[in-house]
Enzyme design. Structure first.
Site, PDB file in Angstrom:
ATOM      1  N   GLY A  19      -0.971   7.093   6.260  1.00 63.03           N
ATOM      2  CA  GLY A  19       0.483   7.062   6.384  1.00 63.03           C
ATOM      3  C   GLY A  19       1.083   8.091   5.454  1.00 63.03           C
ATOM      4  N   GLN A  24       7.411  12.194   0.352  1.00 63.80           N
ATOM      5  CA  GLN A  24       6.137  12.634  -0.238  1.00 63.80           C
ATOM      6  C   GLN A  24       5.879  14.119  -0.009  1.00 63.80           C
ATOM      7  OE1 GLN A  24       3.768   9.198   1.609  1.00 63.80           O
ATOM      8  NE2 GLN A  24       2.700   9.604  -0.302  1.00 63.80           N
ATOM      9  N   CYS A  52      -2.212   5.657  -2.569  1.00 63.69           N
ATOM     10  CA  CYS A  52      -1.109   6.483  -2.081  1.00 63.69           C
ATOM     11  C   CYS A  52      -1.454   7.938  -2.358  1.00 63.69           C
ATOM     12  CB  CYS A  52       0.167   6.075  -2.818  1.00 63.69           C
ATOM     13  SG  CYS A  52       1.617   7.009  -2.313  1.00 63.69           S
ATOM     14  N   LEU A  53      -1.177   8.802  -1.393  1.00 66.75           N
ATOM     15  CA  LEU A  53      -1.482  10.226  -1.593  1.00 66.75           C
ATOM     16  C   LEU A  53      -0.688  10.803  -2.758  1.00 66.75           C
ATOM     17  CD1 LEU A  53      -1.652  11.530   2.110  1.00 66.75           C
ATOM     18  CD2 LEU A  53      -3.554  10.927   0.592  1.00 66.75           C
ATOM     19  N   HIS A  87       4.547  -0.118   3.216  1.00 68.28           N
ATOM     20  CA  HIS A  87       4.316   0.879   2.163  1.00 68.28           C
ATOM     21  C   HIS A  87       5.154   2.140   2.422  1.00 68.28           C
ATOM     22  CE1 HIS A  87       1.343   3.145  -0.584  1.00 68.28           C
ATOM     23  NE2 HIS A  87       2.066   4.110  -0.020  1.00 68.28           N
ATOM     24  N   GLU A  88       5.119   2.613   3.671  1.00 65.27           N
ATOM     25  CA  GLU A  88       5.829   3.863   3.980  1.00 65.27           C
ATOM     26  C   GLU A  88       7.347   3.668   3.960  1.00 65.27           C
ATOM     27  OE1 GLU A  88       4.094   6.404   3.714  1.00 65.27           O
ATOM     28  OE2 GLU A  88       2.171   5.391   3.936  1.00 65.27           O
ATOM     29  N   HIS A 137       8.645   3.869   0.570  1.00 64.74           N
ATOM     30  CA  HIS A 137       8.843   5.252   0.110  1.00 64.74           C
ATOM     31  C   HIS A 137      10.262   5.727   0.420  1.00 64.74           C
ATOM     32  CE1 HIS A 137       5.075   6.720  -1.518  1.00 64.74           C
ATOM     33  NE2 HIS A 137       4.375   6.357  -0.453  1.00 64.74           N
TER      34      HIS A 137
END
Ligand code: NI
Length: 163
Positions: A45, A50, A90-91, A132-133, A136
């Site tokens: 995701g 991000q 998370c990236l 999660h996304e 963000h």
């Protein structure tokens, strides 16, 4: 085009993102670039903040059987129930992971790239990724949602990362 991923300290990750008012070519290009960027990092995701864009766009690819990658514009959780704990990463927080408690099932509304209304009823991993996304987009990282115990674990990971 692969975009640079923003990390933990970047202000774009900590402020709320703006709704998309028109799905322009610029937005469609951004979505393409986000897919390229996520795939290169083997993520499941990615949210626009991000890659430094504070607009309400996410992409998801749980890489599970029968699932296919999709983008969601202006996603909104309209129903959440139950509880599950999943070890998230998370990236934007490389090397860190922790158990996060979230809803087990969510219903999410949003738009696809054609401005069509989308409704997703999600559970398990897909429900985790969506929550999660969407977090963000509200300037919230998974590390903001950890219990004290999990926070300590992540601090240890952080110290290891520095060595
Ligand atoms: Ni993330």
């Amino acid at each position: 085009m692969i975009l640079p991923i923003t990390y933990e300290k970047e202000p774009s990750l900590h402020r709320p993102s703006q709704p998309v008012t028109a799905i322009t070519n610029e937005i469609l290009d951004l979505i393409d670039d986000m897919f390229e960027t996520m795939n290169q990092s083997n993520g499941i995701g990615l949210a626009a903040p991000q890659v430094g864009k504070n607009i309400r766009v996410i992409i998801v690819d749980t890489q599970q059987k029968k699932s296919k990658p999709f983008a969601l514009i202006n996603p909104e959780i309209v129903h959440a129930e139950g509880e599950q704990v999943y070890e998230e990463g998370c990236l934007s927080c490389p090397g860190l992971s922790g158990n996060v408690k979230r809803a087990a099932r969510v219903t999410v509304l949003g738009l696809d790239e054609n401005s069509d209304d989308i409704k997703i009823e999600a559970e398990n991993l897909l429900a985790v990724v969506l929550q999660h996304e969407i977090d963000h987009l509200d300037g919230i990282l998974f590390i903001d949602r950890l219990s004290e115990e999990e926070k300590e674990k992540v601090e240890k990971q952080r110290n290891l990362r520095k060595m």
